[in-house]
Design an enzyme around this catalytic site. Structure first.
Site, short mmCIF file in Angstrom:
data_model
loop_
_atom_site.label_atom_id
_atom_site.label_comp_id
_atom_site.label_asym_id
_atom_site.label_seq_id
_atom_site.Cartn_x
_atom_site.Cartn_y
_atom_site.Cartn_z
N PRO A 59 45.77 39.54 31.98
CA PRO A 59 46.99 39.73 32.95
C PRO A 59 46.90 38.82 34.28
CG PRO A 59 45.22 41.40 33.35
CD PRO A 59 44.82 40.70 32.30
N CYS A 60 46.97 37.67 33.86
CA CYS A 60 46.83 36.51 34.78
C CYS A 60 47.76 36.47 35.84
CB CYS A 60 46.85 34.98 34.33
SG CYS A 60 45.48 34.65 33.05
N HIS A 61 49.00 37.17 35.29
CA HIS A 61 50.22 37.28 36.25
C HIS A 61 49.82 38.07 37.68
CE1 HIS A 61 50.55 40.88 33.72
NE2 HIS A 61 51.10 41.33 34.95
#
Length: 112
Positions: A59-61
């Site tokens: 979940p780099c966001h």
């Protein structure tokens, strides 16, 4: 020749392990991750690790800059993807491209 040294690879893997733990609806900063991993001042290297991971399952966001700004958005499929993912998780914004860090900040020390 490999693009990253073994030391960076090890650090990148540690960054990814932290990012994997960020809960839905929460965000953390590049600096929070770097400090947690004992590399205060290495926020930029955390960014490099995330750039390598965008497009995968992490979940780099959920990682923003120290002011809550979506500085990593240009590394996603389209510039609006990061914001859309965060909004779909209930993250609120105080300005265009800036999350409400006070309301949604998660620190790696909170890991299970």
């Amino acid at each position: 020749m490999d693009k990253h040294s073994n030391l960076e690879k090890s650090f990148f893997e540690r960054v990814w392990a932290v990012v994997e733990e960020i809960p839905v609806g929460r965000v953390t900063t590049y600096g929070d991750i770097a400090e947690h991993l004992g590399r205060r001042g290495a926020a930029r290297i955390v960014g490099w690790a995330l750039k390598d991971a965008v497009g995968g399952d992490l979940p780099c966001h959920r990682v923003v800059n120290r002011n809550g700004v979506l500085t990593g958005r240009r590394h996603f499929e389209a510039p609006h993807v990061m914001e859309e993912r965060l909004r779909s998780e209930g993250v609120t914004f105080v300005a265009e491209d800036q999350v409400d860090l006070d309301a949604h900040r998660w620190r790696p020390e909170e890991m299970r």
